[in-house]
Every structure is written in structure tokens, then in C-alpha cells.
Design an enzyme around this catalytic site. Structure first.
Site, PDB file in Angstrom:
ATOM      1  N   ARG A 134       0.857  -1.185   0.000  1.00  0.00           N
ATOM      2  CA  ARG A 134       0.000   0.000   0.000  1.00  0.00           C
ATOM      3  C   ARG A 134       0.891   1.232   0.000  1.00  0.00           C
ATOM      4  O   ARG A 134       1.333   1.642  -1.057  1.00  0.00           O
ATOM      5  CB  ARG A 134      -0.947  -0.064   1.205  1.00  0.00           C
ATOM      6  CG  ARG A 134      -2.136   0.853   1.107  1.00  0.00           C
ATOM      7  CD  ARG A 134      -3.219   0.558   2.126  1.00  0.00           C
ATOM      8  NE  ARG A 134      -2.821   0.818   3.513  1.00  0.00           N
ATOM      9  CZ  ARG A 134      -3.613   0.595   4.570  1.00  0.00           C
ATOM     10  NH1 ARG A 134      -4.827   0.090   4.400  1.00  0.00           N
ATOM     11  NH2 ARG A 134      -3.193   0.857   5.793  1.00  0.00           N
ATOM     12  N   HIS A 163       2.980  -1.569   8.186  1.00  0.00           N
ATOM     13  CA  HIS A 163       1.622  -2.080   8.422  1.00  0.00           C
ATOM     14  C   HIS A 163       1.553  -3.499   7.880  1.00  0.00           C
ATOM     15  O   HIS A 163       2.183  -3.816   6.866  1.00  0.00           O
ATOM     16  CB  HIS A 163       0.610  -1.165   7.718  1.00  0.00           C
ATOM     17  CG  HIS A 163      -0.817  -1.399   8.134  1.00  0.00           C
ATOM     18  ND1 HIS A 163      -1.214  -1.456   9.457  1.00  0.00           N
ATOM     19  CD2 HIS A 163      -1.950  -1.576   7.402  1.00  0.00           C
ATOM     20  CE1 HIS A 163      -2.524  -1.665   9.503  1.00  0.00           C
ATOM     21  NE2 HIS A 163      -2.992  -1.742   8.281  1.00  0.00           N
ATOM     22  N   ARG A 222      -0.568   0.612  17.498  1.00  0.00           N
ATOM     23  CA  ARG A 222      -1.622   1.387  16.822  1.00  0.00           C
ATOM     24  C   ARG A 222      -2.932   0.601  16.747  1.00  0.00           C
ATOM     25  O   ARG A 222      -3.402   0.273  15.657  1.00  0.00           O
ATOM     26  CB  ARG A 222      -1.219   1.732  15.392  1.00  0.00           C
ATOM     27  CG  ARG A 222       0.003   2.595  15.212  1.00  0.00           C
ATOM     28  CD  ARG A 222       0.115   3.045  13.758  1.00  0.00           C
ATOM     29  NE  ARG A 222      -0.034   1.960  12.807  1.00  0.00           N
ATOM     30  CZ  ARG A 222       0.980   1.294  12.242  1.00  0.00           C
ATOM     31  NH1 ARG A 222       2.224   1.619  12.501  1.00  0.00           N
ATOM     32  NH2 ARG A 222       0.723   0.312  11.394  1.00  0.00           N
ATOM     33  N   TYR A 273     -40.120  -3.973  -2.069  1.00  0.00           N
ATOM     34  CA  TYR A 273     -39.745  -4.045  -3.485  1.00  0.00           C
ATOM     35  C   TYR A 273     -39.442  -5.482  -3.903  1.00  0.00           C
ATOM     36  O   TYR A 273     -38.832  -6.238  -3.134  1.00  0.00           O
ATOM     37  CB  TYR A 273     -38.490  -3.211  -3.737  1.00  0.00           C
ATOM     38  CG  TYR A 273     -38.684  -1.727  -3.559  1.00  0.00           C
ATOM     39  CD1 TYR A 273     -39.557  -1.010  -4.380  1.00  0.00           C
ATOM     40  CD2 TYR A 273     -37.964  -1.033  -2.587  1.00  0.00           C
ATOM     41  CE1 TYR A 273     -39.724   0.357  -4.217  1.00  0.00           C
ATOM     42  CE2 TYR A 273     -38.117   0.337  -2.428  1.00  0.00           C
ATOM     43  CZ  TYR A 273     -38.995   1.022  -3.244  1.00  0.00           C
ATOM     44  OH  TYR A 273     -39.151   2.380  -3.088  1.00  0.00           O
ATOM     45  N   CYS A 323     -35.291  -1.344   2.243  1.00  0.00           N
ATOM     46  CA  CYS A 323     -35.395  -0.184   1.349  1.00  0.00           C
ATOM     47  C   CYS A 323     -34.337   0.848   1.741  1.00  0.00           C
ATOM     48  O   CYS A 323     -33.575   0.648   2.674  1.00  0.00           O
ATOM     49  CB  CYS A 323     -36.775   0.459   1.458  1.00  0.00           C
ATOM     50  SG  CYS A 323     -38.157  -0.675   1.229  1.00  0.00           S
TER      51      CYS A 323
END
Ligand SMILES: *Cc1c(COP(=O)(O)O)cnc(C)c1O
Length: 389
Positions: A134, A163, A222, A273, A323
């Protein structure tokens, strides 16, 4: 108040943070991720609670998130985990957000922003890509990038980080991948040291590693998701029990709605629906003012068994398609459910919920992060706390 809201149990957040603090090596700092509006829980209140519970750093993704915290009077160091646009860099500097950097161009942009804002020795953290794919420089490039930072006019190196991509998995392959990522990170930190540069605060442990791998804590952890009361995927309560450890996390959010109408349907009356459900017998249908725009996604009711909600501690199935703004539940006959009764879709023990966001996430093939982050801005957050904050 809107009859659909998220109740945020700040005492549970405090509880989780104290569990986390007790797991972090005593001499390592705690950086609490409050990005994405504190994973949907409301960033200012959660950040203030985190600071009160000993957070040394906070972590955000966007500049706007950091600016919001500064605007609320939070002075704790704030790490910015994502990249921003050049037009935002003055705000990064002015609001003293600590950016992650890893390439020449971005470093130059920030250096220039510091010059414009008259800022000297502005701290940045060097991100190293040890296999997440990343952001970050390659481990072999770390020393060169650190040199670039310390020889810039206005920047200083406040820390180094990486990370992990599979830290929450228990498969042998993934565990060894995580170990190799950690080793690469140590290599990068040491190469910076060997170049005569202080790497500053070295940090890499996310929630999974904070709980499971104390050797990765280095100078700071972290954690994110565990603060909000959810286990990091495969590292669940049972896994820790099998290690002889009790990790007791309490979900912080309950998603609450209200029965706004109870309607008597004859047999053969279809609901919503697409007419995917039709009553087979006479039944009562409750209408809830919550739908996919609130974060109650259509797919929640499209899996085996479908979605059930709790009314008065009893489970009722959602019927038909969810919905945009509403959905319907089958109350059956003589349920005693009345208009204005509270409905709890998910939440911690004691909230009236029969499931947590984690269970919905597992049933729908996602992770708890996506469920709580998905609760939209139009859903008010109502904070419950035994203390003032
Ligand atoms: C989000 C994030 C974290 C926290 O991750 P959790 O899995 O929630 O603990 C830590 N570090 C970085 C870089 C992140 O993006």
C-alpha cells in the site's frame, strides 16, 4: 430526535482501552485509531475518551479528520495514515498533523508547505512497505529516505512505521508472512540507525499484534478495532482462551430503531420491493424507519436465515428487501409489540441486542469494521457515559 440512532457506550470504550493499555508493553506508547469517524462511533467524543484513557497518539486518515479533532481542542499528537493532496498540505502543517512519507516528491511538497507556514523541524514518520503493498518505501530504501528527510530544510524524522496485511489470520503461511514483515521492518529501522539517524518512534502493531505479539510493540502500538469492542478476525475470544488468556472486549455501538407502525396483514400480502416475501397467514408487520442509507445494507437480509432484530429481547425476522429508508419486520400474531417500541439491531450485552456487529459481519461475509463504518452520518450518535465526558 430521529427514531433511528446509534447508542455509543463510552464506558465500554474506556473498558476496552484499559484492556489494551494493560496488554501494551509498559514502555511502549498507545496510538488509538480514530479514523473514519472513530470507525463510525464519532471521532471527537471517542478521541477525547481515548486521551483520557492514556492515548499518547491518535490516528486519522484524512486531513479533515485531524482538523476536526484540533478544532475540538485536542492537542495530542495526531498521526495521518493516508496521503493527502498538495492543496491540503498547509493545513497538515498548521494543524500539526504528523504525516507518513516515503518518497522524494511528497517530502518536497511537505517541506515547501513548512516553508510557507514558517515551520521548522516539522515531524514526519517514514512509512516502510514490508509487504502490505500500500504505502511506504521498500525496506532497502529506508536509509536513503531518512537521509532525505533529515537533510530537508524543515522536516525532521519523528518515527518509522509499517503495516501488516495478514496479522489477524492464524494460518501457518500468514503467521510466517507476518514474522517476515516484522523482520524487514527491523532491518529498515536498523539501516536508518546505521546511517547515523535516530529512527524516532518505531511502530507497527495493529490490533491483532497488540493483543497477540508483544515482541512487535517496539515504541508504540496502533490499535483500532479492539478499542471499539471487536476481535481482529480469527483472533477471537476463543483463540485467546485457548492460549489461557482472557481478553474481554465490549462492543461500543448499539444500532437502535423504533417500531413506527404496526400493520395487520391478511394472508397473501407481499412486503417491499421485488415482492420477495408474502405473508402465508394473517400476521402483524412492524415498520422500521431504517434502511440502507443508514447502513442497514440490503445484503444483511439476503443471506441464509436473513436478518433478525430484537424487540423487548425477542428476535423478529426482517421480511422482504431492505429499502433506502425503511424496512419491515414480521411480528407474528399477538406479539404485544406496540408502536414506539425500541428495536435493537446490534449492540453489546445489556443494550437489548441479541447480536453484535461482529455476528452480522460474519453472517454477511464481511468484517465488523465495515458494519460500524457503514452507519451513516444521518444516524445521530447518542453518547451514554457514567462520567462527565
Ligand atoms: C487502520 C489502521 C490501524 C488500526 O488497525 P486495526 O486493525 O483496526 O487495529 C493501524 N495502522 C494503520 C496504518 C491503519 O491503517
Amino acid at each position: 430526535m430521529r427514531p433511528t440512532f446509534a447508542r455509543i457506550y463510552l464506558d465500554n470504550l474506556r473498558h476496552n482501552l484499559s484492556v489494551i493499555r494493560s496488554k501494551i508493553n509498559p514502555d511502549a506508547k498507545m496510538c488509538v485509531a480514530v479514523k473514519a469517524d472513530a470507525y463510525g462511533h464519532g471521532s471527537v467524543r471517542c478521541a477525547k475518551t481515548a486521551v483520557e484513557c492514556g492515548a499518547d497518539f491518535l490516528a486519522v486518515a484524512a486531513v479533515s479528520e485531524g482538523v476536526e479533532l484540533r478544532g475540538a481542542g485536542i492537542t495530542t499528537p495526531i498521526l495521518m495514515l493516508s496521503l493527502c493532496s498538495p492543496s491540503e498540505m498547509d493545513d497538515v502543517v498548521k494543524n500539526d498533523l504528523t504525516p507518513l512519507v516515503f518518497d522524494d516528491e511528497y517530502i518536497d511538497f511537505l517541506d515547501e508547505a513548512c516553508a510557507r507556514c514558517g515551520k521548522k523541524a516539522f515531524k514526519v514518520h517514514l512509512a516502510v512497505d514490508t509487504g502490505m503493498g500500500r504505502i511506504g518505501c521498500l525496506p532497502e530504501e529506508a536509509a536513503e529516505m531518512a537521509k532525505k528527510i533529515v537533510s530537508s530544510k524543515n522536516l525532521s524524522l519523528g518515527g518509522m512505521c509499517t503495516h501488516f496485511s495478514v496479522a489477524d489470520s492464524l494460518s501457518e503461511d500468514d503467521v510466517s508472512y507476518t514474522r517476515s514483515q516484522f523482520e524487514k521492518f527491523l532491518f529498515a529501522c536498523n539501516s536508518v540507525k546505521d546511517a547515523g539517524i535516530d529512527p524516532g518512534i518505531r511502530h507497527c502493531a495493529n490490533s491483532a499484534l497488540t493483543l497477540n505479539n508483544p515482541e512487535t510493540h517496539l515504541d508504540m502500538c496502533r490499535p483500532g478495532i479492539i478499542a471499539y469492542g471487536y476481535y481482529p478476525d480469527e483472533l477471537d475470544e476463543k483463540y485467546f482462551e485457548s492460549k489461557g488468556e482472557r481478553i474481554d472486549l465490549k462492543p461500543v455501538m448499539a444500532l437502535v430503531s423504533t417500531v413506527v407502525a404496526v400493520r395487520k396483514f391478511p394472508a397473501g400480502h407481499s412486503v417491499s420491493y421485488g415482492r420477495t416475501w408474502t405473508s402465508e397467514t394473517e400476521t402483524d408487520i412492524g415498520v422500521l424507519p431504517i434502511g440502507y442509507d443508514d447502513g442497514l445494507f440490503r445484503r444483511f437480509n439476503q443471506t441464509d436465515g436473513g436478518l433478525e432484530v430484537s424487540i423487548g429481547g425477542k428476535a423478529y425476522p426482517v421480511r422482504g428487501r431492505i429499502c433506502m429508508d425503511q424496512c419491515m419486520v414480521d411480528l407474528g400474531k399477538n406479539s404485544g409489540v406496540k408502536r414506539w417500541d425500541e428495536v435493537v439491531i446490534f449492540g453489546p450485552e445489556g443494550s437489548g441486542a441479541l447480536q453484535s456487529a461482529e455476528e452480522i459481519s460474519r453472517a454477511t461475509g464481511t468484517i465488523s469494521y465495515e458494519i460500524t463504518c457503514g452507519i451513516s452520518k444521518r444516524v445521530p450518535r447518542v453518547y451514554i457515559s457514567s462520567s462527565q465526558n
